[in-house]
Scaffold this active site. Structure first.
Site, PDB file in Angstrom:
ATOM      1  N   SER A 149       9.779   3.760  19.912  1.00 25.07           N
ATOM      2  CA  SER A 149       8.870   3.946  21.049  1.00 25.07           C
ATOM      3  C   SER A 149       9.590   3.716  22.377  1.00 25.07           C
ATOM      4  O   SER A 149      10.312   2.738  22.540  1.00 25.07           O
ATOM      5  CB  SER A 149       7.693   2.984  20.929  1.00 25.07           C
ATOM      6  OG  SER A 149       6.832   3.158  22.027  1.00 25.07           O
ATOM      7  N   LYS A 188       6.068   7.049  23.142  1.00 24.18           N
ATOM      8  CA  LYS A 188       6.115   5.977  24.144  1.00 24.18           C
ATOM      9  C   LYS A 188       4.767   5.253  24.145  1.00 24.18           C
ATOM     10  O   LYS A 188       3.713   5.907  24.099  1.00 24.18           O
ATOM     11  CB  LYS A 188       6.366   6.623  25.512  1.00 24.18           C
ATOM     12  CG  LYS A 188       6.189   5.710  26.709  1.00 24.18           C
ATOM     13  CD  LYS A 188       7.447   4.954  27.035  1.00 24.18           C
ATOM     14  CE  LYS A 188       7.212   3.910  28.131  1.00 24.18           C
ATOM     15  NZ  LYS A 188       8.188   2.810  28.055  1.00 24.18           N
ATOM     16  N   SER A 237      13.522  -2.370  32.313  1.00 26.38           N
ATOM     17  CA  SER A 237      12.208  -2.854  32.732  1.00 26.38           C
ATOM     18  C   SER A 237      11.418  -1.655  33.253  1.00 26.38           C
ATOM     19  O   SER A 237      11.313  -1.422  34.450  1.00 26.38           O
ATOM     20  CB  SER A 237      12.305  -3.955  33.792  1.00 26.38           C
ATOM     21  OG  SER A 237      12.684  -3.445  35.028  1.00 26.38           O
ATOM     22  N   LEU A 245       6.062   0.039  31.034  1.00 29.85           N
ATOM     23  CA  LEU A 245       5.086   0.887  30.338  1.00 29.85           C
ATOM     24  C   LEU A 245       4.531   2.015  31.207  1.00 29.85           C
ATOM     25  O   LEU A 245       3.322   2.275  31.216  1.00 29.85           O
ATOM     26  CB  LEU A 245       3.959   0.029  29.745  1.00 29.85           C
ATOM     27  CG  LEU A 245       4.399  -0.861  28.570  1.00 29.85           C
ATOM     28  CD1 LEU A 245       3.300  -1.838  28.173  1.00 29.85           C
ATOM     29  CD2 LEU A 245       4.826  -0.021  27.366  1.00 29.85           C
ATOM     30  N   CYS A 281       3.496  -6.879  24.777  1.00 27.78           N
ATOM     31  CA  CYS A 281       3.264  -6.649  26.202  1.00 27.78           C
ATOM     32  C   CYS A 281       2.365  -7.753  26.741  1.00 27.78           C
ATOM     33  O   CYS A 281       1.715  -8.466  25.988  1.00 27.78           O
ATOM     34  CB  CYS A 281       2.718  -5.242  26.436  1.00 27.78           C
ATOM     35  SG  CYS A 281       1.214  -4.889  25.546  1.00 27.78           S
ATOM     36  N   ILE A 298      12.369  -4.897  15.480  1.00 25.09           N
ATOM     37  CA  ILE A 298      11.924  -5.788  16.529  1.00 25.09           C
ATOM     38  C   ILE A 298      11.829  -5.032  17.848  1.00 25.09           C
ATOM     39  O   ILE A 298      12.482  -4.013  18.039  1.00 25.09           O
ATOM     40  CB  ILE A 298      12.911  -6.978  16.728  1.00 25.09           C
ATOM     41  CG1 ILE A 298      14.320  -6.468  17.012  1.00 25.09           C
ATOM     42  CG2 ILE A 298      12.889  -7.908  15.566  1.00 25.09           C
ATOM     43  CD1 ILE A 298      15.362  -7.514  17.370  1.00 25.09           C
ATOM     44  N   THR A 331      12.429  -5.448  22.070  1.00 27.34           N
ATOM     45  CA  THR A 331      13.593  -5.959  22.807  1.00 27.34           C
ATOM     46  C   THR A 331      13.546  -7.480  22.983  1.00 27.34           C
ATOM     47  O   THR A 331      12.490  -8.099  22.893  1.00 27.34           O
ATOM     48  CB  THR A 331      13.634  -5.310  24.201  1.00 27.34           C
ATOM     49  OG1 THR A 331      12.377  -5.523  24.830  1.00 27.34           O
ATOM     50  CG2 THR A 331      13.893  -3.822  24.113  1.00 27.34           C
ATOM     51  N   GLY A 388      16.225  -1.800  15.956  1.00 22.91           N
ATOM     52  CA  GLY A 388      17.059  -2.720  16.722  1.00 22.91           C
ATOM     53  C   GLY A 388      18.526  -2.439  16.477  1.00 22.91           C
ATOM     54  O   GLY A 388      19.068  -2.788  15.435  1.00 22.91           O
ATOM     55  N   GLY A 431      16.574   3.756  18.635  1.00 24.68           N
ATOM     56  CA  GLY A 431      16.136   3.672  20.027  1.00 24.68           C
ATOM     57  C   GLY A 431      17.261   3.960  20.997  1.00 24.68           C
ATOM     58  O   GLY A 431      17.612   5.113  21.258  1.00 24.68           O
TER      59      GLY A 431
HETATM   60  C1  LIG Z   1      14.055   2.236  27.855  1.00 22.43           C
HETATM   61  C2  LIG Z   1      13.278   1.609  26.742  1.00 22.43           C
HETATM   62  C3  LIG Z   1      11.892   1.718  26.719  1.00 22.43           C
HETATM   63  C4  LIG Z   1      11.147   1.143  25.698  1.00 22.43           C
HETATM   64  N1  LIG Z   1       9.796   1.278  25.683  1.00 22.43           N
HETATM   65  C5  LIG Z   1       9.073   0.782  24.647  1.00 22.43           C
HETATM   66  C6  LIG Z   1       7.677   0.993  24.552  1.00 22.43           C
HETATM   67  O1  LIG Z   1       7.079   1.653  25.382  1.00 22.43           O
HETATM   68  N2  LIG Z   1       7.020   0.465  23.503  1.00 22.43           N
HETATM   69  C7  LIG Z   1       7.635  -0.250  22.525  1.00 22.43           C
HETATM   70  O2  LIG Z   1       7.001  -0.708  21.579  1.00 22.43           O
HETATM   71  N3  LIG Z   1       8.978  -0.470  22.577  1.00 22.43           N
HETATM   72  C8  LIG Z   1       9.693   0.046  23.612  1.00 22.43           C
HETATM   73  N4  LIG Z   1      11.052  -0.152  23.642  1.00 22.43           N
HETATM   74  C9  LIG Z   1      11.690  -0.915  22.572  1.00 22.43           C
HETATM   75  C10 LIG Z   1      12.258   0.006  21.488  1.00 22.43           C
HETATM   76  O3  LIG Z   1      11.250   0.759  20.882  1.00 22.43           O
HETATM   77  C11 LIG Z   1      12.982  -0.814  20.414  1.00 22.43           C
HETATM   78  O4  LIG Z   1      12.072  -1.692  19.783  1.00 22.43           O
HETATM   79  C12 LIG Z   1      14.118  -1.649  20.983  1.00 22.43           C
HETATM   80  O5  LIG Z   1      14.759  -0.969  22.040  1.00 22.43           O
HETATM   81  C13 LIG Z   1      15.156  -2.015  19.941  1.00 22.43           C
HETATM   82  O6  LIG Z   1      15.711  -0.882  19.330  1.00 22.43           O
HETATM   83  P1  LIG Z   1      17.093  -0.196  19.821  1.00 22.43           P
HETATM   84  O7  LIG Z   1      18.113  -1.284  19.869  1.00 22.43           O
HETATM   85  O8  LIG Z   1      17.364   0.848  18.780  1.00 22.43           O
HETATM   86  O9  LIG Z   1      16.829   0.389  21.153  1.00 22.43           O
HETATM   87  C14 LIG Z   1      11.795   0.425  24.671  1.00 22.43           C
HETATM   88  C15 LIG Z   1      13.194   0.313  24.692  1.00 22.43           C
HETATM   89  C16 LIG Z   1      13.944   0.888  25.701  1.00 22.43           C
HETATM   90  C17 LIG Z   1      15.423   0.750  25.677  1.00 22.43           C
END
Ligand SMILES: Cc1cc2nc3c(=O)[nH]c(=O)nc-3n(C[C@H](O)[C@H](O)[C@H](O)COP(=O)(O)O)c2cc1C
Ligand SMILES: Cc1cc2nc3c(=O)[nH]c(=O)nc-3n(C[C@H](O)[C@H](O)[C@H](O)COP(=O)(O)OP(=O)(O)OC[C@H]3O[C@@H](n4cnc5c(N)ncnc54)[C@H](O)[C@@H]3O)c2cc1C
Ligand SMILES: Cc1cc2nc3c(=O)[nH]c(=O)nc-3n(C[C@H](O)[C@H](O)[C@H](O)COP(=O)(O)OP(=O)(O)OC[C@H]3O[C@@H](n4cnc5c(N)ncnc54)[C@H](O)[C@@H]3O)c2cc1C
Ligand SMILES: Cc1cc2nc3c(=O)[nH]c(=O)nc-3n(C[C@H](O)[C@H](O)[C@H](O)COP(=O)(O)O)c2cc1C
Ligand code: FES
Ligand code: FES
EC number: 1.3.-.-
Lengths: 296, 343, 343, 296
Positions: free
Chosen positions: C34, C58, C83, C86, C146, C209, C211, C267, C289
């Site tokens: 997401s 998203k 940051s 949302l 959130c 997980i 972030t 993650g 992600g």
């Molecule tokens: C730019 C960005 C936006 C994100 N937006 C959301 C979000 O809207 N909803 C959500 O549940 N997680 C969001 N995440 C978290 C990711 O879905 C994911 O859980 C996290 O980044 C860890 O995975 P990754 O290391 O593969 O990125 C976001 C991450 C990034 C980097």
């Protein structure tokens, strides 16, 4: 880990690669590294940094010193033999002449040399032979009769057969698949060799399984085994405690000792081979400070 | 008591001194991180350990400990995982051999102590106090990020009550003029509540952060890579977590939720710029841990890089930089605007 | 209800299908994460988004949201901080435009929903259910990482009670045969207690997980780099934390402390080998992600790499690999011992 | 962020560096990248990956496309001009001929071209001039009179003065330190130039402060400004929402729009310059979905 203020000198230098060539399955690199070349003895190793400042690969990679030339045209050089098995070694074998490499060394304890001119057998598995030719020369300078056994899975994974013939009094080759020398393991030929030469010391460098069987055979045939081990190391300089192995001390007690500073060379019969299983080593229950039931 | 070990700052371009409280002034803010520098002799081959503001030793417990089985480490992207299991000689050997050696080379020492129960912590602190080389000690770091045997192995630093109890007991054992630093774990829902509990129980400062709990699977063998299954994640990968933790606690101090005490920053520092991040977030001193494995000279190198960076930015006193990113004090002069920055 | 979107596995060397429960079978375990793939159209230029097991959108809230000011990102060692706050079109626009588009290209969709109160979550879920393209939905991810406006902005996922309330309300709004996944934050002292609260409240699965809370200081400007001050740390740097969280929760399931439900791992996945780590730790599906920012084809590339790796290891069914590092089931055949392995 | 299924085509390819040369303070690289060369239009950009798989630097770096040659000896090429300011750009300028580089593009919206042959002024700050020569050729093909202003801090940071003379009807140079051309800023010479040429459009590429003043001046002198912005981007392809800026839509409403897909070229008067301060941009209170007091 108690502090011992007197320790061997060690250097950190940015070395230039001046030669790199393929040797069978390995890459043989020559580095201009005058301080390390000056200080090193056979059995010691160097630790190379991987990549530049923005590399995700933080830990150094360790390599036995194959050879040093304390004063060459370019200043002293250090040679290593590298098997590319993962990202770090792949990066290292990809270095070109004139590329800089950050090196720390010489690290660890060298092979102890006998005070008397006793016959010796040197056993190298795969790239494990790399430090043995230099050792052989030093032993022969002291009047020792030296024979070498080189073993590997296949011919391309043997290192230094020609050099062995030059630097030793006898050479035996074994390969698992019979592609060169005797088909089989070094342990198949070692007993006869110790008996024939009357060897007092067997030096070994190679995979842990091989070192264990060298130790067993040496013991059964009246020789002392001195083996150079390979344990995963985060620092190589004695500060992280990741590279430990269960080893029996002179007081008869087993401790988890750092193979980077108290090794990599150990007397084979001091190593607690019973604690190893695959790439894991348990803490033996009788080790100093071992976890007690209900404790840590 | 005049202590020879409390050296004066030496760089004449900038005053780097750090006041840990109770007259313990360090010549500069750079330290080793516990467990990443052993007890001094090994790194002394690469640089003079008395050049550092202080030398932080490997956490020591009451008795000798073998630590865990191997493998004890795994490399991870921009970091590593370790599960050493607090291997060490025990406090008796430490005060007999390691501490006197550090004293003999002129190091200012911040011993790190640990225990599996609060009484073990107290015993270790008491033995330390009684040692003949105790004058080299400029403070004590209390590593509460270790498992509490009495509480199903839950790490002390995960529970405000357990943390407070350890700190209070250790505080009692040590002379009033020796500051104690509680070393916190980032693996908590709210680090400010643990920090508050520690300070209220008598901690004179805080060290942040210890490693994050992590794990690597060996996909060849399809089992956990480490002998200890889980391990502690460290290195540049975790720096943003360290900066955040320091920022949050410093902010809580500014808001009066925690009494103001010095923070020692640790986590992912590899360069002088990295150190400055932790300082600007609120750290009065900085430890270099995992980066030492990449470069055994890292602690002094970072000191020199940080010094040059601060001089270049026009600072005259290190203490002016501590917490500067919170808006006060402001940087002494405007930063040159380059082509990349937007009007 | 026979759903066209529930495709059959296509690789004839291995059965990659994943059962999310209630007859929702995905052809393979790979998903977007997401917020790292927008709502499909952008990545569809690089690969067919219906090739993935599911497409995670998203996180969407009730109303349109602008998100935070900039800078919204900082690069960190092997990771990044974001940051975004949302930003999104609101659920009405989502069900009007984004979901029908995803349905039209044949994607199986796992919409991610968010709210600043539990009633907002419920409203978003209800609007989603009422949407004309709802048949494309194979499950709903509930992003409880959130801030909860009613509780001083504390993140829902940091509190078992607040998490359970959201999950229970969302569960009520959705048909019984649509599984809901609670997406957990690693920034807690004990992730198993949050996981347990969510499952008990009706979560049919868990996504782990989100972030880690982190921060970067801009050392040129000597202030927080991000407009939002703190941000979420993601990327390979955090993979060991994701593996650990998945392992712990799966272990708690094995010990009967949490009912057994599927885990979606996320993650730091960049390669097939990385994905396998999460799977071996206990994940039944894997999201990619941040790696997508490095390589817009990453989600499908990881799928192909994972498939090849499993085939090479001799697996015939993906489901046999899930949780394999816990010791059961064992790998189907011994791994070749190379020169490096001992004994 | 609502999905619009029809989007311009884009490619990801491993490009070979075939030429790299120093130009003042910059490095000019030529990449063999046939698909991107085929698709690109002036104002679009490419995103380059940094380092190999074990690089700690995950995010791509964006560069305006300086020039494309859809069919050369080596296949189509794409040229970029890089200023080394940090680890990523330092790595890129260090690439040697034959090195591979992973490139995604063409990204973003191109400069819109006028349908009538109106006079145009093109303003480039530093390496911001890179995409303007190509734009100039296309404008002149359409019969537009084109004048260019090149501005920089100092002479070495000007890019393409010679090329400008070749591809435009008139060139004005400014430097902050007077080391070349007029001492001062592009904004000092722009008003007169618009008035003299009767320009209908001012195209700009460079630092944000410059784009803002170009917009102001164009507005005051009756021209439309089309500016190519530079906002920190994590993905470059529209999926991460990091690159947003407050921009007024055709409905008069301000939204935080993605500069990588809805830009990098925006009509200057649509950008909410009032929201920018240093390298930060606030969300204007009147933006769609802006945080409300007590809300998020
Ligand atoms: C730019 C960005 C936006 C994100 N937006 C959301 C979000 O809207 N909803 C959500 O549940 N997680 C969001 N995440 C978290 C990711 O879905 C994911 O859980 C996290 O980044 C860890 O995975 P990754 O290391 O593969 O990125 C976001 C991450 C990034 C980097
Ligand atoms: C004292 C000593 C001497 C060595 N001599 C040689 C030599 O002469 N030639 C040679 O080719 N190799 C030698 N090795 C092994 C070599 O260090 C590893 O193969 C190398 O570190 C693997 O790095 P990688 O990134 O390619 O592999 P990866 O498996 O990706 O490495 C991941 C991590 O594990 C560590 N690691 C993995 N395998 C080993 C291993 N076998 N030993 C130690 N650490 C390991 C790495 O250092 C790294 O931190 C020696 C190791 C030691 C300890
Ligand atoms: C559409 C567009 C076109 C560009 N065209 C050019 C060009 O033609 N020539 C040129 O030299 N540079 C250009 N830039 C700027 C260039 O992308 C940055 O200078 C570069 O990303 C900096 O990376 P670094 O690792 O060297 O620096 P660092 O500052 O270390 O980068 C850290 C992070 O911030 C991001 N970042 C830092 N500065 C910028 C910036 N100014 N713009 C966007 N992201 C930034 C980086 O991408 C990276 O993720 C352009 C940027 C954009 C968005
Ligand atoms: C191998 C290793 C051993 C460690 N041992 C200890 C220890 O004994 N006591 C302690 O408080 N912290 C210990 N730490 C944690 C470090 O002191 C430090 O808090 C952490 O690694 C983060 O800093 P870094 O990223 O600079 O390494 C250890 C870390 C590593 C990598
Ligand atoms: S490798 Fe660090 S102590 Fe041996
Ligand atoms: S850079 Fe990711 S959306 Fe624009």
């Amino acid at each position: 880990m108690s502090a011992s203020p007197v320790r061997a000198r060690v250097a950190k230098e940015v070395a230039e690669v001046i030669a790199t060539r393929r040797v069978g399955a390995y890459q043989h690199l020559t580095l201009v590294s005058p301080q390390i070349a000056e200080l090193a003895r056979p059995g010691q190793f160097v630790a190379l940094a991987v990549g530049d400042e923005s590399s995700a690969t933080l830990l150094r990679r360790s390599f036995s010193i194959h050879k040093v030339s304390p004063s060459g045209t370019y200043g002293g050089t250090v040679e290593i033999v590298v098997s590319a098995v993962g990202p770090g070694t792949r990066w290292i074998v990809g270095r070109q002449p004139h590329d800089p490499v950050d090196v720390v060394g010489p690290l660890g304890k060298a092979f102890p040399l006998p005070t008397e001119p006793v016959p010796c057998v040197l056993v190298g598995g795969g790239y494990g032979s790399a430090p043995l030719f230099w050792l052989s020369s030093q032993l022969r300078e002291r009047g020792c009769h030296v024979e070498m056994v080189l073993g590997a899975a296949s011919e391309d994974r043997l290192f230094g057969v020609v050099e062995a013939r030059r630097s030793c009094d006898g050479v035996t080759v074994t390969t698992d698949d019979g592609s060169a020398g005797h088909r089989g393991w070094v342990s198949d030929v070692l007993p006869e060799l110790i008996d024939r030469t009357g060897a007092g010391v067997v030096y070994g460098c190679g995979p842990m399984g091989m070192l264990r069987s060298i130790t067993d055979i040496a013991g059964r045939h009246g020789a002392v085994a001195q083996v150079a081990v390979e344990e995963a190391m985060a620092c190589g300089v004695g500060v992280c405690m990741t590279c430990v192995m269960p080893v029996v001390g002179t007081d008869g007690q087993t401790r988890m000792v750092r193979s980077c500073v108290e090794g990599p060379v150990f007397r084979g019969d001091r190593v607690r081979w019973d604690a190893f299983e695959g790439n894991h080593a348990r803490v033996p229950d009788d080790a100093v400070g071992a976890p007690r039931a209900g404790g840590h | 008591m005049t202590d020879q070990r409390i050296a004066r700052p030496t760089d004449d371009r900038i005053d780097l001194s750090v006041d840990l409280g109770f007259g313990k002034v360090l010549p500069n803010p750079l330290m080793t991180a516990s467990g990443c520098a052993a007890n001094g002799a090994e790194l002394h081959r690469f640089f003079d350990v008395s050049e550092l503001g202080a030398f932080v030793t490997k956490s020591v417990m009451a008795d000798p400990r073998s630590g865990r089985g191997t493998p004890r480490m795994a490399e991870t992207p921009s970091g590593m995982l370790n599960s050493i299991g607090l291997q060490g000689p025990g406090i008796a050997a430490f005060v007999d051999t390691d501490l006197p050696w550090l004293a003999s080379v002129g190091a200012r020492v911040l011993p790190s102590i640990a225990g599996s129960s609060s009484t073990e912590f107290a015993h270790v602190a008491a033995t330390l106090r009684a040692s003949r080389a105790f004058e080299a000690v400029v403070g004590v770091e209390v590593n509460i990020s270790c498992p509490n045997v009495a509480n199903r192995g839950l790490v002390f630093a995960c529970d405000p009550g357990a943390s407070a109890k350890v700190i209070a007991l250790v505080r009692e054992q040590l002379p009033r003029d020796v500051p104690i630093f509680a070393k916190l774990s980032p693996d908590v829902t709210d680090i400010t509540s643990i920090a508050a509990a520690c300070v209220k129980a008598g901690a004179d400062g805080l060290t942040m952060i210890n490693t994050l709990l992590g794990m690597v699977i060996d996909t060849d063998l399809m089992r956990p890579h480490l002998g200890g299954i889980t391990g502690g994640l460290s290195g540049p990968a975790i720096r943003p977590v360290a900066v955040r933790a320091i920022w949050q606690v410093r902010q809580a101090m500014a808001e009066g939720r925690i009494p103001v005490v010095p923070i020692i920053g640790v986590g992912g520092v590899r360069t002088g710029r990295d150190a400055l991040e932790l300082v600007a977030a609120g750290a009065s001193a900085v430890q270099v841990g995992t980066a030492t494995f990449n470069d055994p000279t890292a602690p002094v190198r970072v000191l020199h890089e940080l010094t040059d960076l601060l001089v270049e930015k026009g600072y005259r006193r290190f203490s002016d930089v501590v917490g500067a990113a919170h808006g006060s004090p402001l940087p002494p002069r405007p930063v040159p605007v380059d082509e990349r920055s937007r009007a």
